[in-house]
Design an enzyme around this catalytic site. Structure first.
Site, short mmCIF file in Angstrom:
data_model
loop_
_atom_site.label_atom_id
_atom_site.label_comp_id
_atom_site.label_asym_id
_atom_site.label_seq_id
_atom_site.Cartn_x
_atom_site.Cartn_y
_atom_site.Cartn_z
N HIS A 1 -93.97 -50.45 -18.94
CA HIS A 1 -94.12 -49.28 -18.09
C HIS A 1 -93.13 -48.17 -18.42
CE1 HIS A 1 -96.31 -52.24 -15.44
NE2 HIS A 1 -97.15 -51.22 -15.46
N GLN B 1 -113.81 -56.95 -9.97
CA GLN B 1 -113.00 -57.83 -10.80
C GLN B 1 -112.39 -58.96 -9.98
OE1 GLN B 1 -110.06 -55.06 -12.25
NE2 GLN B 1 -109.48 -54.44 -10.20
N ALA C 1 -112.82 -43.29 -13.13
CA ALA C 1 -111.95 -42.28 -13.74
C ALA C 1 -112.75 -41.22 -14.48
CB ALA C 1 -110.95 -42.95 -14.69
N ASP D 1 -103.56 -45.66 -17.81
CA ASP D 1 -103.10 -47.05 -17.74
C ASP D 1 -104.27 -47.94 -17.32
OD1 ASP D 1 -101.44 -49.25 -17.79
OD2 ASP D 1 -100.60 -48.89 -15.80
#
Length: 517
Positions: free
Chosen positions: A271, A241, A350, A368
């Site tokens: 958050h 990215q 993940a 997240d």
């Protein structure tokens, strides 16, 4: 021996151009992903356009009937300039126009066309040195081998080390050197006036390449700065990215691939709802898993709970977690949370992390991750993904995932909720008006508490003992309030569960009402 040497030079040339051509397409595909999004779509379209135009170029090459070597050299020099300046041109156009998408596609087609023109020319030049079957097979063989090496180069050197600034110029130099070698190797076959013109062309192209290399970084930084409202104080292209930090006065914004992740003005409004409600529900959680969150802000909030003994963070991009740990701006925002001894960082996918048979179980899982704007990101919001999460949670465990905007992407929000339910979680919807991001949402799930019990427990939470900046009991009432239940649940049946073999979430997300934001 002379003929063999000439043939070897031609094959080396086609090997090098095969290398440069495929990397040029990878560069353009990466640019398209960065500027437009949806990487699978962009890579598919751009590579397909390139292959089509290679076929078109091969057909058009029939029209070149004389001066084959000279025409090959002019094609090579043209390709050198096109690939070298591709990134610079896209960044410059993107600074002033919204038509950069068409430009990227056009450049892809142009590169394919030039490659398609030059391969048949090399075959025709080389027929003087080899018979037909050997000639064609050996030329195509070298082109394909060059493409393989190009892919390896881009994956391990070009994108992660040289980035989108300098990789194109490496390709331009390769094409330039091919032209130089071929010109002087076949000097005797070129008339003096044409040879002089070709030498002059080499000088001009070389001058452009040197100027481009000298100014490409400032130009790209300038173009990128135009993309953002505030001053860019950090930017880096990683393997995965583009990371950008911007600054206005004493406040900072974090962007990944041009998409806002947080603003220091109001990041607590994102958050704190992500972390505190679930940590309170878990009642003295010890083992936490956070998927994503490489900026360290979620970890900062977790460390406010003395019961926490271990936090496992899984974030694909090591550059992002290193930034969260070492960048002074992020250290100031996350209070140095990424350096705690309680944190274990795993830089891997993940989904793959959850799929592995590790003997680790958690009281809380916090997801997240970036918004599901593509198929590959949607995989991290799938039934299979949440099933793995369910397996990794202890019997009284809880999960919360960021879920985009319940108002700007209602179907996507409902799809995530329905997908969590399909993995046997009981869920509660949450939302908050985050100033910099608009109306944002989360979905909290539990293994052994009903949705009604969950909502009741959330409304009874007390945050006074925790040092929060925004969230309190009154805010908690707002977080779980959506008006009448039917406003969101009435459309729940109209969306499908997001599965790996039936990825629907990214379509719901992209078709959201984002223009209203």
């Amino acid at each position: 021996m002379k003929y063999n040497n000439n043939s070897f030079v031609l094959k080396a040339a086609i090997f090098a151009t095969g290398f440069a051509g495929i990397v040029a397409e990878y560069v353009l595909s990466t640019l398209a992903t960065y500027f437009i999004g949806n990487s699978i779509f962009q890579w598919t379209i751009i590579v397909s356009l390139m292959l089509f135009c290679m076929g078109l170029g091969s057909r058009l090459s029939k029209g070149i009937t004389s001066n084959l070597i000279q025409n090959f050299l002019f094609l090579e020099l043209s390709l050198s300039l096109v690939v070298a300046f591709s990134s610079v041109i896209v960044y410059m156009v993107a600074a002033f126009s919204s038509y950069y998408e068409l430009l990227i596609y056009f450049l892809s087609m142009l590169v394919g066309l030039l490659i398609g023109l030059e391969i048949p020319l090399v075959v025709r030049i080389n027929r003087e040195y080899e018979d037909l079957k050997t000639n064609i097979s050996s030329i195509l063989e070298k082109d394909y081998y060059g493409s393989l090496l190009g892919g390896v180069f881009f994956a391990f050197v070009g994108l992660p080390i040289l980035g989108l600034s300098y990789t194109p110029f490496v390709l331009g130099i390769i094409n330039f050197l091919v032209a130089v070698v071929v010109l002087f190797r076949f000097k005797s076959k070129i008339e003096v006036p044409r040879f002089n013109k070709l030498v002059a062309s080499l000088v001009v192209v070389f001058s452009f390449l040197i100027i481009g290399i000298s100014y490409t970084e400032p130009i790209i930084q300038w173009g990128e700065q135009k993309k953002y409202k505030d001053k860019v104080v950090f930017s880096k292209q990683t393997k995965y990215q583009r990371i950008v930090l911007t600054e206005w006065k004493d406040e900072h914004w974090l962007y990944l691939n041009g998409n806002l992740q947080f603003c220091s003005i109001d990041e607590e409004m994102y958050h704190e709802p992500l972390v505190h409600p679930i940590m309170k529900l878990a009642k003295a959680p010890k083992d936490i898993l956070i998927l994503g969150g490489g900026d360290g802000c979620a970890v900062r909030e977790m460390l406010k709970y003395p019961s926490v003994q271990k936090i496992d963070m899984v974030d694909l991009d090591d550059a992002m977690t290193t930034l969260g740990k070492e960048n002074p701006i992020l250290i100031n925002i996350n209070n140095g949370s990424m350096s705690t001894s309680k944190l274990n960082i795993y830089n891997e996918d993940a989904y793959n992390y959850l799929e592995k048979d590790r003997n680790s179980f958690y009281d809380v899982i916090i997801v997240d991750l970036p918004d599901p704007r593509s198929i590959e990101l949607g995989r991290l919001y799938s039934h299979e993904f949440y099933t793995h999460c369910y397996r990794k949670l202890r019997p009284n465990g809880f999960i919360i995932t960021q879920a985009g905007s319940p108002y700007f992407a209602t179907k996507a929000f409902n799809c995530i909720n329905k997908t969590l339910k399909s993995a046997n979680f009981n869920t509660v919807l949450m939302h908050n008006q985050v100033i910099s991001m608009g109306e944002w949402g989360w979905i909290l799930g539990a293994k052994n508490s009903s949705s009604e019990t969950l909502k009741k427990d959330l409304l009874g939470l007390n945050f006074e003992e925790n040092k929060t900046k925004w969230i309190n009991n009154e805010a908690m009432k707002l977080l779980v309030s959506f008006g009448k239940d039917t406003f969101f649940t009435k459309k729940l049946d109209s969306v499908k569960v997001n599965k790996i073999h039936d990825p629907v979430l990214h379509k719901y997300y992209l078709k959201g009402n984002w223009d209203l934001y």
